[in-house]
Write a protein that holds these residues in place. Structure first.
Motif, mmCIF file in Angstrom:
data_model
loop_
_atom_site.group_PDB
_atom_site.id
_atom_site.type_symbol
_atom_site.label_atom_id
_atom_site.label_comp_id
_atom_site.label_asym_id
_atom_site.label_seq_id
_atom_site.Cartn_x
_atom_site.Cartn_y
_atom_site.Cartn_z
ATOM 1 N N VAL A 193 0.987 -1.344 0.052
ATOM 2 C CA VAL A 193 -0.306 -0.183 0.050
ATOM 3 C C VAL A 193 1.025 1.029 0.085
ATOM 4 O O VAL A 193 1.905 1.131 0.897
ATOM 5 C CB VAL A 193 -0.973 0.393 1.610
ATOM 6 N N VAL A 203 -3.230 5.320 -5.059
ATOM 7 C CA VAL A 203 -3.304 4.639 -3.831
ATOM 8 C C VAL A 203 -4.122 3.529 -4.202
ATOM 9 O O VAL A 203 -5.568 4.189 -5.307
ATOM 10 C CB VAL A 203 -3.818 4.149 -2.821
ATOM 11 N N LYS A 204 -4.260 1.600 -5.331
ATOM 12 C CA LYS A 204 -4.773 1.240 -5.756
ATOM 13 C C LYS A 204 -6.454 1.648 -5.253
ATOM 14 O O LYS A 204 -6.521 1.011 -3.877
ATOM 15 C CB LYS A 204 -3.867 0.041 -5.139
ATOM 16 N N GLY A 205 -7.498 0.812 -5.804
ATOM 17 C CA GLY A 205 -8.401 1.299 -5.231
ATOM 18 C C GLY A 205 -9.195 2.598 -5.123
ATOM 19 O O GLY A 205 -10.554 2.733 -5.229
ATOM 20 N N THR A 206 -8.255 3.692 -4.838
ATOM 21 C CA THR A 206 -8.607 4.797 -4.260
ATOM 22 C C THR A 206 -9.261 5.976 -5.722
ATOM 23 O O THR A 206 -9.194 5.892 -7.018
ATOM 24 C CB THR A 206 -7.698 5.835 -4.358
ATOM 25 N N LEU A 211 -2.580 10.837 -3.584
ATOM 26 C CA LEU A 211 -4.235 9.819 -2.803
ATOM 27 C C LEU A 211 -4.249 8.957 -4.173
ATOM 28 O O LEU A 211 -4.568 7.655 -3.869
ATOM 29 C CB LEU A 211 -5.279 10.851 -2.452
#
Lengths: 771, 350
Positions: free
Chosen positions: A755, A766-769, A763
């Motif tokens: 992460v 960040v994966k999935g954000t 921001l």
């Protein structure tokens, strides 16, 4: 290699090694724990994979345990090939051929030396510190445990082996294997049982193992059988037509039939071997080593048996004592000397002492003879001892005083008035008969009761079921009946010597009255086909209608050794003209002479046995001594070992008197030189031993050849041991690779991304954000 | 009372007038706030401004935006003069250049109260970085003797930095430390001494309880009547629904909120090679595992949680940022302040 319980130390080590992964696993549990803040996520992940993790860990643990076990067993198996086999105590049973066949000179040395060298060589393979034991069995019949049970004292066993000499008995493999199973095996400890057969193998193809259960051995070693052709001739047996020699003016001619057996020659095909032995010379010596007869036998190609009769002048035989003489029959020296000589005893007498029991004329209740008739005793005297030159001494005995008159040194007793005898007289007769004397019975010439047959029957047999003369009765013929013009068949017929002239001799003989013996005539062959002549006797005279007129019996002694008592002859007629004209005919003299001489000679004939067989011994035998021609031997300490050597054994009673002899012949069949090949010996041995096959060891004829050729399998050879170890290690390698690969797969770090926490990264990166 | 927060080189000198409450503790006298602020952080603090995204009513006039155009202290834009406008707001420079009468419009700035909520639950004790590496004073251990720089230490540093900036801007700052409930509090104040009070309170706070952010939010909202900017410094290791609920409560009361999620590098990378026993720091059961076999699932789980926290924050218009204990505060604060200023400018422009 059986994977029975291995060596305890190795087994414990192997178990310890298998527990290493488990111990390591437990030790890992003791590592310093990690305080963890993000526990909820770890729990989440763990719950998700807990079952799979458990399975994976179990798989890896199992593989690691298997890996350790395979490595341990692989290393252990290697040690098996070179050491683990050594760690198992070995019990070695050595069966050494000490039989007459071991006296064969096979090449440069006697076979017994080869056998001894092989046995000593195998003992060298043993290790006392490992707990090895050795048992030694001599295979000469009867097989004997020289060192039983097994021992760790190898030095003593070697000493015993070095002193072994050939005996004269045959090869007893059956009894040897029976003795071999007397190993003291501790079921709690793994041991190897090894059989070593120290024998050249000659003649083994004619053996037959008859064990009820197969002996159990892990391995069997045997000397590679000799394939060298060796011819050997041995004396198989000797028959003497007259076993009694009298040193008197009248000496009946003696013929000695010598039967020879030859082996090894059947393989010869006109080669040099064949030419070596085409004839054998037979020589007969008296006990003073004087040649008294010789003969030469020619052998045909492939001929294995031959016989010849050597004529002996009885006058040339010098007695060594009052009653015995020894003849030594010898043939040419050859590869095996022990079957080239045979000693046979013959009875010798200066005078044959015969007692004649009769009722003195003029006395007794049953004196029914006609005045002027010739007493039976006179007829007998006239037939047996017309003068001193016949070598027969007659002692007249009054029937009423027979008990006190019967002498113990009588060779024969002719009872002409058996109805007049009292109980004491019958006891004396039985005692005389027991010692081998000839007993002849005729009915009282005056007739009377024939109940004496019951008493006579007791001399012959003790069996209550035997009723030889039961129901017999006196019979008067209406007219004189002639004798059968031929002698009844029978190998022990005392009148056999008269067979050629019997027809002419018996032509004029008639019988006017006689005892008719009950039942069927006792023939040499009973209804069930068994030869009963030696048990119940056989007729020696018969009427022309076939009914028996006289019997001969040679009952056995009561002991189990097969000894025999003296002959018993029962006539169905008295020697009186009222009964028969025989006493006045020409047949009477030769008949009585033959009955006396054959009956006395063969009755006192020493029993002969083949070396190794049980020696007959009667109850009166207190001690025994081997009889030598030129020196005296010590008293035999036992009745076992000494009977494996040929010779003459003298048997003494409690008074120290010589009461009997036993002749021990060498086992000529045991000295065969017939070659047996490996397959034949292998088949023989595995029929009686629970083993896959025999392992052959080469043995040279001398030390140099032995060192060059000796080899083959030894105790430490572990067939297949190394290959098993390699397979185990190979399997361990495969397991190790599999464990490594699986461990990597199970713990693979597939999710390599972390992460992003760097402040430099936006921001939304960040994966999935969501951006 | 002025306190010199230090020069650009990061040195700090304390005013001798300290909070009476703090003087009662011997430990407090020994705690050096400098210990929690890395020199790099200190170097940037003085240049940072913290702007509130939304306009709040305040006690003191500051440099904050106000939704009320009119009397404002910050020029926003020009408009054509119309009869009746206050001629005091004419921009004479523009007239001189363009001969056009233009009136200035201003953004009203109000006072920003910053309430820093710091999580003191057990999970905040975790840290894999050396204290000596992270500390501004290169101290070997924390005041309680720990050699590692925990998330709470990082939260203390973050709170100290935020407090510093806020006080420097003339705004009030307060502190609330929470676990299962709201614990230690430092009243909002713009005084310079408040900064050290905040640091002292955090440095001596015991860390061991589980966390209950919903209850904490209830408690703090009961004490605050005006709209504030909440900065929650936590690892947010709680049920995402609870977190969402807390955010909702703050949103409902009109507050602004910044969620700073403090995580250790070890927690986000999970770089363990050997099997070990992992002991929970909030009384969770111990798990003995080979971490390599769970790494993938663990990282997925923690990432999903972070995403959920972020999603919940943004759904209420709040900000969320992950802060690593292995990184110094400067970039984090600068990035945040810059982002907030940009967002604030866009919203209030008319």
């Amino acid at each position: 290699m059986p994977f029975t319980l291995l060596h305890p130390a190795l087994f414990a080590f192997g178990i310890a090694c298998v527990s290493i992964p488990i111990i390591l696993h437990l030790l890992k549990r003791k590592r310093r724990p990690i305080p963890w803040g993000a526990m909820r996520f770890l729990e989440q992940a763990y719950k998700k994979r807990r079952r799979i993790l458990t399975i994976e860990q179990l798989i890896l643990l199992f593989l690691r345990c298997i890996l350790i076990a395979l490595i341990a067993m692989g290393v252990g198996s290697l040690m098996l090939g070179s050491g683990l086999q050594r760690s198992i105590p070995t019990t070695m049973v050595i069966v050494i051929d000490q039989s007459i066949g071991s006296a064969l000179i096979d090449g440069e040395e006697m076979s017994i030396e080869t056998n001894k060298r092989f046995a000593l060589q195998m003992i060298e393979e043993l290790d006392q510190s490992r707990g090895d034991r050795v048992m030694l069995i001599s295979a000469g019949r009867p097989a004997k445990g020289l060192v039983v049970p097994e021992t760790a004292d190898f030095g003593s066993v070697r000493s015993i082996i070095e002193t072994l000499e050939p005996v004269d008995s045959g090869f007893d493999l059956n009894q040897s294997l029976e003795l071999a199973q007397q190993m003291e095996i501790d079921p709690a400890q793994a041991t190897r049982q090894i059989l070593v057969l120290a024998a050249t193998g000659r003649g083994m193809n004619s053996l037959d193992l008859q064990s009820e259960s197969r002996a159990r051995f892990d391995r069997v070693f045997a000397m590679r059988p000799s394939q060298r052709t060796v011819v050997n001739v041995g004396i198989e047996s000797v028959d003497i037509n007259r076993s009694l020699v009298t040193h008197s003016g009248v000496s009946l001619p003696m013929g000695v039939r010598v039967n020879l057996i030859r082996s090894g020659a059947e393989t010869a095909t006109g080669t040099q071997d064949q030419s070596e032995q085409v004839s054998s010379s037979i020589q007969i010596f008296d006990q003073k080593n004087k040649l008294i007869g010789d003969r030469r036998i020619r052998w045909g190609l492939g001929q294995t048996q031959a016989s010849a009769i050597v004529a002996i002048n009885p006058d040339s035989i010098e007695p060594i004592g009052a009653r015995t003489s020894l003849l030594r029959i010898s043939i040419d020296d050859d590869a095996n000397q022990r079957d080239n000589e045979l000693v046979v005893p013959i009875s010798t007498r200066r005078v044959i002492r015969a007692g004649v029991i009769d009722q003195i004329q003029g006395s007794g209740e049953n004196n029914n003879t006609r005045a002027g008739s010739i007493a039976a005793s006179k007829w007998v005297r006239a037939a047996l001892a017309p003068d001193e030159s016949f070598g027969v001494s007659i002692l007249d005995i009054d029937a009423s005083r027979a008990a006190s008159s019967i002498s113990g040194d009588l060779d024969a007793l002719i009872v002409l008035s058996p109805a007049q005898l009292d109980e004491a007289a019958w006891e004396r007769i039985a005692s005389l008969h027991e010692s081998g004397s000839l007993i002849v019975f005729t009915p009282d010439r005056g007739g009377g009761s024939i109940e004496w047959l019951d008493q006579a029957e007791q001399l012959i047999t003790d069996a209550s079921t035997e009723n030889i003369f039961d129901g017999s009765l006196k019979r008067e013929f209406e007219s004189p009946v002639a004798l059968n013009n031929s002698l009844p068949d029978g190998s022990t017929n005392l009148l056999g010597a008269l067979s050629g002239e019997y027809a002419s001799l018996s032509r004029s003989v008639t019988v006017t009255q006689a005892i008719r013996f009950s039942g069927q005539p006792v023939s040499s062959t009973s209804d069930d086909g068994q030869d009963r002549s030696s048990e119940l006797g056989q007729p020696i005279l018969s009427l022309d209608d076939g009914s028996p007129l006289a019997f001969e019996f040679q009952p056995r002694t009561n002991d189990l050794n097969g000894g025999r008592k003296g002959f018993v002859v029962v006539f169905g007629f008295a020697f009186d003209l009222d009964w028969t004209n025989l006493p006045a005919r020409a047949m009477f003299v030769p008949m009585m002479q033959e009955i006396l001489r054959q009956g006395v000679g063969r009755g006192s004939t020493m029993p002969s046995v083949i070396a190794g067989e049980r020696v007959p011994s009667q109850a009166w035998v207190v001690s025994q001594k081997r009889l030598q021609l030129d020196h005296e031997e010590p008293t035999l300490s036992s009745r076992g070992d000494e009977m494996t050597r040929s010779g003459v054994i003298a048997q003494y009673d409690s008074q120290g008197a010589t009461r009997g002899f036993v002749v021990i012949h060498p086992d000529s069949k045991g000295s065969t030189t017939t070659i047996a090949n490996e397959n034949e010996i292998n088949e023989l041995l595995i029929s009686g031993i629970d083993v896959e096959s025999v392992e052959w060891v080469d043995q040279g004829l001398d030390e140099e050849e032995t060192s060059q050729n000796a080899g083959g399998p030894t105790l430490d050879h572990a067939a297949g041991g190394v290959s098993i170890a390699l397979w185990m290690l190979l399997a361990a390698g495969i397991i190790a690779i599999l464990e490594f690969v699986l461990a990597k797969i199970f713990t693979t770090n597939v999710f390599a991304d972390t992460v992003h926490t760097t402040s430099t990264a936006p921001l939304n990166q960040v994966k999935g954000t969501r951006s | 009372m002025a306190a010199d927060f230090g020069s650009l080189d990061g040195s700090i000198r304390y005013n001798s007038m300290m909070s009476p409450t703090l003087n009662q503790s011997e430990n407090n006298a020994k705690i050096d706030p400098h210990m929690y602020l890395h020199p790099q952080t200190l170097a940037r603090l003085s240049s940072m401004e913290l702007r509130a995204k939304m306009i709040v009513e305040g006690v003191m006039a500051g440099q904050h935006r106000s939704p009320y155009a009119g009397v404002s202290v910050e020029f926003a834009q020009h408009r054509q003069y119309v009869a009746g406008d206050d001629i005091r707001h004419l921009d004479w420079k523009v007239y001189a250049r363009t001969d056009k009468l233009m009136v200035k419009q201003y953004q009203q700035e109000t006072t920003l109260d910053l309430v820093i909520l710091v999580d003191s639950s057990g999970s905040m004790k975790f840290g894999s970085r050396l204290f000596s590496d992270a500390s501004g004073s290169a101290s070997e251990t924390a005041p309680d003797g720990r050699p590692n720089w925990s998330k709470f230490d990082h939260a203390t540093a973050t709170a100290a930095a935020l407090a510093y900036i806020t006080i420097h801007q003339g705004d009030r700052v307060g502190l609330g430390v929470y676990g299962e409930e709201l614990g230690t509090m430092v009243a909002r104040s713009a005084r310079k001494s408040t900064w050290k009070q905040i640091v002292d309170a955090l440095a001596t706070e015991p860390i061991d309880e589980p966390t209950d952010i919903v209850r904490t939010m209830d408690q703090i909202l009961a004490k605050i009547t005006n709209r504030c900017l909440f900065v929650i410094v936590s690892d947010f290791f709680d049920d995402p629904e609870n977190i969402r609920s807390a955010f909702a409560k703050a949103k409902h009361r009109g507050h602004d909120l910044i969620a700073l999620q403090v995580l250790d590098k070890a927690e986000t990378s999970f770089e363990f090679d050997d099997p070990a026993a992992f002991i929970g720091m909030e009384h969770e059961p111990t798990i003995r595992i080979d971490p390599r076999s769970l790494k993938k699932e663990y990282l997925e789980a923690i990432k999903e949680h972070i995403d959920q926290v972020s999603k919940h924050a943004r759904s209420f218009g709040f900000d969320h940022q992950v802060v690593s204990t292995h990184e110094w505060l400067g970039p984090t604060l600068a990035k945040f302040v810059a982002r907030r200023n940009a967002a604030s400018s866009m919203r209030t422009a008319r």
